[in-house]
Structure formats: structure tokens, C-alpha cells
Enzyme design. Structure first.
Site, PDB file in Angstrom:
ATOM      1  N   GLU A  44     -77.939  60.291 125.675  1.00  0.00           N
ATOM      2  CA  GLU A  44     -77.900  59.792 127.047  1.00  0.00           C
ATOM      3  C   GLU A  44     -77.802  58.262 127.004  1.00  0.00           C
ATOM      4  O   GLU A  44     -78.400  57.622 126.140  1.00  0.00           O
ATOM      5  CB  GLU A  44     -79.165  60.211 127.796  1.00  0.00           C
ATOM      6  CG  GLU A  44     -79.190  59.788 129.259  1.00  0.00           C
ATOM      7  CD  GLU A  44     -80.486  60.165 129.971  1.00  0.00           C
ATOM      8  OE1 GLU A  44     -80.453  60.330 131.198  1.00  0.00           O
ATOM      9  OE2 GLU A  44     -81.536  60.278 129.301  1.00  0.00           O
ATOM     10  N   LYS A  57     -76.115  64.906 136.006  1.00  0.00           N
ATOM     11  CA  LYS A  57     -77.547  65.178 135.867  1.00  0.00           C
ATOM     12  C   LYS A  57     -78.166  65.571 137.211  1.00  0.00           C
ATOM     13  O   LYS A  57     -78.070  64.845 138.198  1.00  0.00           O
ATOM     14  CB  LYS A  57     -78.244  63.938 135.306  1.00  0.00           C
ATOM     15  CG  LYS A  57     -79.709  64.139 134.955  1.00  0.00           C
ATOM     16  CD  LYS A  57     -80.259  62.856 134.325  1.00  0.00           C
ATOM     17  CE  LYS A  57     -81.699  63.006 133.878  1.00  0.00           C
ATOM     18  NZ  LYS A  57     -82.217  61.754 133.279  1.00  0.00           N
ATOM     19  N   CYS A 107     -81.633  65.062 129.369  1.00  0.00           N
ATOM     20  CA  CYS A 107     -82.973  64.484 129.349  1.00  0.00           C
ATOM     21  C   CYS A 107     -83.999  65.225 130.230  1.00  0.00           C
ATOM     22  O   CYS A 107     -84.500  66.273 129.843  1.00  0.00           O
ATOM     23  CB  CYS A 107     -82.885  63.005 129.738  1.00  0.00           C
ATOM     24  SG  CYS A 107     -84.321  62.013 129.241  1.00  0.00           S
TER      25      CYS A 107
END
Length: 257
Positions: A33, A106, A146
């Protein structure tokens, strides 16, 4: 990686690491990321955001995939979305011919406050809305980023996948407590391989990321890992291993919800 505020420097480092992995036989590579920028402040990523499908970071990824003949997942990059004051934090995947095959924005945005340590991704990031997976000759790959790791329902929404990619920039505080146990849980419950490619070290902006990049098999066994610093984690994807585990413990077939 331990990415810096300068995109050009980070792309040079990423290119060296991708070449290293490919030279060791990697057919699929996952970058962390924010591999292209870890800014001095949250606004830095807005200044380097790219239009979807057009920009130096995306060109770099397409060229690296084609140069090495690999599947390449660009951990996450800042893309322009609907809100001009924010970016999409997007994971983009490229085929060995350099063609883009998937983009995942995301969905879950990190928020954390403990003492003087504070994070609020929703201030500068526009949330995605849907899960994304894509097919390769060796199996189906699910994308996540993440903080998504804490939400198992996202992975269930992907359906049955053979490999999960999780680029991350986990904080040292939360990483020490939860990183490995959550990664292994996601691999075990989805009976698939999981690649966690992480930022790991002290960045120029003062932030410390946890690192501990790893490859995990469908039984939850860590096959390879790197705790901190720039480098490569490497392992073998074995479809027979997935089939063996799903046959002996058919948990995916036993799901009722």
C-alpha cells in the site's frame, strides 16, 4: 518497502524489487500500500493523484508487468474519484502483457486514536463500494487493502478465491497486536493463500509501519516473511495444496450464510 515522499525515488526502488522477484522466478508480484508515495502530510497524495488509466505511476506498473512477463498488483495508488478534495486508494492489477485487468478501491477507511497517534483516512480518501477479484491461469485472486483485513465479510463477498492480496501500511502499534493473527485467520477461513505486502520501517514523515510482509498457505502456515526494510518475500503457490485442504475440511461447502 519503506516508501518516501518522492514518487520517482519510490518507483525506482519498486522497479529494483520487482526485477529481483522476477529474477527469482516470481510469476505474480504484489507491491505494498502507498508504494509510490508516503507523503510528509496527508495532502501530498492529492498532489500526485492520477486519472484512472492515465499517469506515470500506472504507466510504470504496466511497463514493469510487460517487461518481466508477470502479473503485477500495484499495492495502492492515489486515483482521482468523485470528490475533488479526496483520492481513491486503489489497488490495480496488470497482466503479463501490461494490460490492466482489475481495480479495487479501498472500502474500509482506517481511523485510530491513541495518545498522540491519530489517523483519519476518511478526511482525504473516498471510500470504494464493491469487492473485486480477477482470474489468472493459476487461480482466482481477491483484492483488498490494509484496514480491510479487519472485516471478514469483505472476503466472504468475494466468493471462493485461491489467493488473497493484501498490500498494507499497518501502524506499528496495531501491527504488533493484530497483524499476524488476522492475516492467518483470513487465510484459514477462506482456505486460500494470502500475500501480505507491507510497508515496514521508519518513514521520512516520522511514521513507523509494522512491516512483517508474509506469504501464508491455506492451513495458516507462514511460508516466508520479512520483518522490516525493503526486500522480497517469495514462495510457491500450489493448487494441489488448496484442493487437499478443501477436500479434507470442506468448510467452504459447509457455509450456511
Amino acid at each position: 518497502m519503506i516508501s518516501a515522499p518522492r514518487v520517482a525515488d519510490n518507483l525506482a526502488t519498486a522497479g529494483r524489487l520487482v526485477a529481483d522477484a522476477a529474477a527469482q522466478g516470481a510469476e505474480l508480484v504484489v507491491l505494498p500500500e502507498y508504494f509510490a508515495i508516503m507523503g510528509m502530510n496527508e495532502g501530498d497524495k492529492l498532489r500526485v493523484r492520477e486519472a484512472d488509466g492515465n499517469g506515470p505511476i500506472q504507466s510504470f506498473l504496466a511497463e514493469e508487468a510487460a517487461r518481466h512477463g508477470i502479473w503485477l498488483i500495484g499495492g495502492s495508488i492515489p486515483l482521482a474519484g468523485n470528490d475533488p478534495a479526496k483520492v481513491l486508494n486503489s489497488s490495480v492489477a496488470y497482466a503479463p502483457d501490461g494490460a490492466r485487468v482489475a481495480r479495487y478501491d479501498k472500502v474500509h477507511l482506517f481511523g485510530f486514536e491513541k495518545g498522540t497517534e491519530r489517523y483519519n483516512e476518511s478526511a482525504t480518501i473516498e471510500a470504494g463500494t464493491r469487492p473485486v477479484a480477477f482470474d489468472t491461469p493459476f487461480g482466482r485472486v481477491g483484492l483488498s487493502i490494509c484496514y480491510d483485513l479487519r472485516f471478514p465479510e469483505l472476503y466472504r463477498a468475494l466468493g471462493v478465491v485461491d489467493l488473497l492480496a493484501l498490500p498494507a501500511a499497518f501502524t506499528e502499534t496495531t501491527g504488533q497486536a493484530h497483524w499476524e493473527i488476522l492475516l492467518r485467520a483470513r487465510a484459514i477461513e477462506n482456505q486460500c493463500y494470502l500475500i501480505a505486502s507491507a510497508q515496514g520501517g521508519r518513514h521520512e514523515n516520522g511514521r513507523e509501519t509494522h512491516g512483517d510482509s508474509m506469504l501464508i498457505d491455506p492451513w495458516g502456515i507462514v511460508l516466508d516473511r520479512k520483518l522490516k526494510g525493503a526486500g522480497v518475500v517469495l514462495g510457491r503457490f500450489d493448487p494441489a495444496r488448496i484442493a487437499e485442504i478443501r477436500a479434507s475440511l470442506p468448510a467452504l461447502a459447509h457455509r450456511v450464510m
